[in-house]
Design a protein around this motif. Structure first.
Motif, mmCIF file in Angstrom:
data_model
loop_
_atom_site.group_PDB
_atom_site.id
_atom_site.type_symbol
_atom_site.label_atom_id
_atom_site.label_comp_id
_atom_site.label_asym_id
_atom_site.label_seq_id
_atom_site.Cartn_x
_atom_site.Cartn_y
_atom_site.Cartn_z
ATOM 1 N N TRP A 188 24.614 2.937 6.466
ATOM 2 C CA TRP A 188 25.437 3.801 5.621
ATOM 3 C C TRP A 188 26.022 4.983 6.380
ATOM 4 N N LYS A 189 26.053 4.894 7.707
ATOM 5 C CA LYS A 189 26.624 5.981 8.494
ATOM 6 C C LYS A 189 27.838 5.467 9.275
ATOM 7 N N TYR A 190 28.842 6.328 9.395
ATOM 8 C CA TYR A 190 30.066 5.951 10.098
ATOM 9 C C TYR A 190 30.291 6.899 11.276
ATOM 10 N N PRO A 191 31.039 6.463 12.277
ATOM 11 C CA PRO A 191 31.266 7.301 13.472
ATOM 12 C C PRO A 191 32.305 8.394 13.214
ATOM 13 N N LEU A 192 31.952 9.297 12.317
ATOM 14 C CA LEU A 192 32.825 10.407 11.977
ATOM 15 C C LEU A 192 32.322 11.677 12.664
ATOM 16 N N HIS A 193 33.069 12.759 12.495
ATOM 17 C CA HIS A 193 32.627 14.047 13.022
ATOM 18 C C HIS A 193 31.268 14.379 12.439
ATOM 19 N N ARG A 194 30.321 14.743 13.278
ATOM 20 C CA ARG A 194 28.962 14.985 12.837
ATOM 21 C C ARG A 194 28.720 16.473 12.601
ATOM 22 N N HIS A 195 28.069 16.783 11.476
ATOM 23 C CA HIS A 195 27.683 18.153 11.194
ATOM 24 C C HIS A 195 26.439 18.488 12.021
ATOM 25 N N LEU A 196 26.456 19.620 12.681
ATOM 26 C CA LEU A 196 25.291 20.043 13.437
ATOM 27 C C LEU A 196 24.231 20.589 12.493
ATOM 28 N N GLY A 197 22.997 20.504 12.924
ATOM 29 C CA GLY A 197 21.932 21.115 12.146
ATOM 30 C C GLY A 197 21.256 20.213 11.147
ATOM 31 N N ILE A 198 21.503 18.895 11.190
ATOM 32 C CA ILE A 198 20.796 17.949 10.321
ATOM 33 C C ILE A 198 19.756 17.229 11.165
ATOM 34 N N HIS A 199 18.499 17.314 10.774
ATOM 35 C CA HIS A 199 17.401 16.735 11.539
ATOM 36 C C HIS A 199 16.630 15.749 10.661
ATOM 37 N N ALA A 200 16.259 14.611 11.227
ATOM 38 C CA ALA A 200 15.521 13.594 10.472
ATOM 39 C C ALA A 200 14.150 13.372 11.083
ATOM 40 N N SER A 201 13.129 13.618 10.300
ATOM 41 C CA SER A 201 11.764 13.398 10.758
ATOM 42 C C SER A 201 11.367 11.935 10.558
ATOM 43 N N ILE A 202 10.291 11.531 11.210
ATOM 44 C CA ILE A 202 9.785 10.163 11.079
ATOM 45 C C ILE A 202 9.524 9.843 9.609
ATOM 46 N N ASN A 203 9.832 8.618 9.234
ATOM 47 C CA ASN A 203 9.633 8.216 7.850
ATOM 48 C C ASN A 203 8.153 7.921 7.577
ATOM 49 N N PRO A 204 7.570 8.541 6.557
ATOM 50 C CA PRO A 204 6.149 8.281 6.255
ATOM 51 C C PRO A 204 5.963 6.940 5.526
ATOM 52 N N ASP A 205 6.189 5.867 6.244
ATOM 53 C CA ASP A 205 6.123 4.519 5.687
ATOM 54 C C ASP A 205 4.765 3.911 6.053
ATOM 55 N N VAL A 206 3.887 3.794 5.086
ATOM 56 C CA VAL A 206 2.527 3.339 5.384
ATOM 57 C C VAL A 206 2.454 1.824 5.566
ATOM 58 N N PHE A 207 3.562 1.115 5.363
ATOM 59 C CA PHE A 207 3.594 -0.324 5.631
ATOM 60 C C PHE A 207 4.113 -0.595 7.042
ATOM 61 N N ARG A 208 5.249 -0.031 7.397
ATOM 62 C CA ARG A 208 5.851 -0.286 8.709
ATOM 63 C C ARG A 208 5.602 0.818 9.723
ATOM 64 N N GLY A 209 5.245 2.012 9.270
ATOM 65 C CA GLY A 209 5.036 3.123 10.184
ATOM 66 C C GLY A 209 3.741 2.996 10.968
ATOM 67 N N PRO A 210 3.508 3.916 11.908
ATOM 68 C CA PRO A 210 2.314 3.826 12.768
ATOM 69 C C PRO A 210 1.007 4.133 12.049
ATOM 70 N N TRP A 211 1.082 4.832 10.903
ATOM 71 C CA TRP A 211 -0.145 5.213 10.207
ATOM 72 C C TRP A 211 -0.047 4.834 8.734
ATOM 73 N N GLY A 212 -1.190 4.538 8.159
ATOM 74 C CA GLY A 212 -1.251 4.238 6.732
ATOM 75 C C GLY A 212 -2.076 3.007 6.456
#
Length: 481
Positions: A188-212
């Motif tokens: 759902w992301k396109y190669p458009l001008h990117r806004h600075l200051g948006i940060h994405a942390s690891i997803n807390p997915d207890v099925f596919r993630g490293p912990w859970g």
């Protein structure tokens, strides 16, 4: 059980449509959509509508009528709707009370902007805020969830004087240019001008993630991974929160504007955040001067069963709540609710809070209460989850069942041990066969391998038995090849 046997309860007579054994009150049935055949409709779509408007299924369904949890195509074939117009139809298609309210409002006042006083916006604002805890009592009305999330982030930045926003990977918060930056699913992301200051942390997915493991979700639907967590605790949530703290230390300035998250990720495939994660995440954000935003576009209005809002299941109170979809049962409307201290943002919206939207929104809240639909989500959703977990035990292809209430995901895998995603063509085969036998289901997740089961909140135990029966028959047919 043969699929034909499952479908024996489907019947239609001329001029009447039957719901199991009782007649559905609906308008006189016509065998085709008014004025256009199926082929004409496809031709018009191909010629005049943007190809970006994708359709579900190899042979798209031409929907002609709807009633409660049911949809009917142009031939009169009936479908159990387990996707609710992308988790939007909350109390049911063409609910009689909403139809009556809409007709009455149409005869009174269609539109005037909110620069004037009109009764419905004030009545609905009071009614809506009564459903929220604490000081969440100030409403901004908008038209869509994307717009609501955009506005919420603008408010957070103005209030804090900071710029940086933190979200989670695998999240979806809208398709507008700014909301897209907070969305973290590559599809759902396109190669458009990117806004600075948006940060994405690891997803807390207890099925596919490293912990859970098997005790991490606030749900009867747990992963089959081993878990050392004590009852009521979740070590995985602390580990994922540690990663959030690490991101804040290394990637963000000392002060941040805010944090935006869903409790159960919708487009991301019903990924259910582990118990206690939001509580610790909110603490970390507030320590850095930021505000906490809960995206309730899909989780809100009782859909999770035990609570009216998703954030309540994590024992937190956000500073801003965004909502859309189920708020209007399909009528285009959305809202941002916040506290009196966070109202610096001057916001004008031509259609936000219009008389039609507010009248319908008020009626939606009434129906949820009168028909005890939150309790129904808890009861029927728990039954559905328990039956789907049986399918997970029966079929190698069903890797995970997750969710709460009627916000459910069924993830398809090629191998349970490796969690390798099922190839797209095979997912499509299963998904298409469910449709062919009368059950409409959504798809989502990073790999498009999660069946998204989020029906109108009025579904019944009988609907659950029918839907699970179709799924079991379809999975048996797939597995026997």
């Amino acid at each position: 059980m043969a699929i034909k046997g499952l479908l024996s309860s489907f019947s239609k007579t001329k001029g009447r449509i039957f719901k199991w054994n009782s007649i559905i009150a609906c308008s006189k049935w016509s065998s085709t959509t008014p004025g256009r055949s199926y082929d004409d409709t496809l031709a018009i779509r191909k010629k005049h509508l943007t190809p970006a408007l994708l359709t579900y299924y190899t042979k798209p369904v031409l929907i002609h009528q709807g009633y409660k949890q049911w949809l009917f195509d142009h031939t009169g074939k009936r479908y159990l709707d387990l996707f609710a117009g992308i988790v939007t139809v909350s109390v049911g298609h063409c609910h009689p009370k909403l139809v009556e309210v809409a007709q009455r409002q149409l005869e009174t006042l269609w539109h005037t902007t909110n620069i004037y006083l009109h009764p419905t916006i004030h009545e609905f604002a009071e009614q809506l805020t009564s459903k929220l805890p604490g000081d969440l009592k100030v409403v901004y009305f908008t038209n869509s969830g994307s717009e609501a999330n955009d506005l919420a982030v603008i408010m957070a930045k103005l209030h804090t004087g900071a710029h940086d926003i933190v979200t989670l990977r695998n999240s979806y918060h809208g398709g507008s240019p700014f909301a897209m930056e907070m969305t973290n699913i590559g599809t759902w992301k396109y190669p458009l001008h990117r806004h600075l200051g948006i940060h994405a942390s690891i997803n807390p997915d207890v099925f596919r993630g490293p912990w859970g493991g098997a005790n991490c979700r606030d749900s009867i639907a747990q992963t089959q991974r081993p878990c050392n967590c004590a009852k009521g605790q979740c070590e995985a949530s602390l580990m994922y929160a540690d990663q959030l703290e690490d991101l804040l230390k290394h990637c963000c300035p000392k002060k941040v504007a805010g944090f935006l998250a869903e409790t159960i990720q919708g487009v991301g495939g019903a990924v259910h955040l582990p118990k206690g994660f939001l509580k610790r995440a909110y603490e970390l954000i507030r320590e850095r001067g930021g505000v906490c935003i809960s995206d309730e576009v899909q989780c809100g209005f009782g859909r999770l069963g035990t609570h009216y809002w998703g954030f309540e299941t994590q024992d937190v109170v956000p500073d801003i709540v965004t909502m859309a979809k189920g708020i209007g049962n399909g009528f285009p409307m959305a809202a941002v609710v916040t506290t009196p201290s966070m109202t610096q943002a001057l916001h004008f919206n031509t259609f936000g809070g219009n008389p039609m939207a507010c009248a319908i929104g008020s009626a939606v809240l009434d129906v949820i209460d009168e028909e005890k639909l939150q309790a129904n989500c808890n009861h029927v959703g728990t039954l559905l989850l328990s039956e789907l977990m049986k399918l997970r035990d029966e079929f190698e292809v069903v890797g995970d069942i997750r969710g709460k209430g009627l916000m459910i995901g069924l993830e398809l895998v090629k191998n349970k041990e490796t969690k390798e995603p099922l190839p797209a063509a095979e997912v499509t085969e299963i998904w298409e066969n469910c449709k062919n036998h009368g059950v409409l289901i959504g798809k989502g997740g990073l790999y498009g391998t999660t069946l998204r089961i989020k029906p109108p909140m009025c579904v019944t135990e009988e609907d659950v038995r029918f839907a699970v029966g179709v799924l079991r028959a379809v999975l048996k047919e797939y597995s026997s090849k």
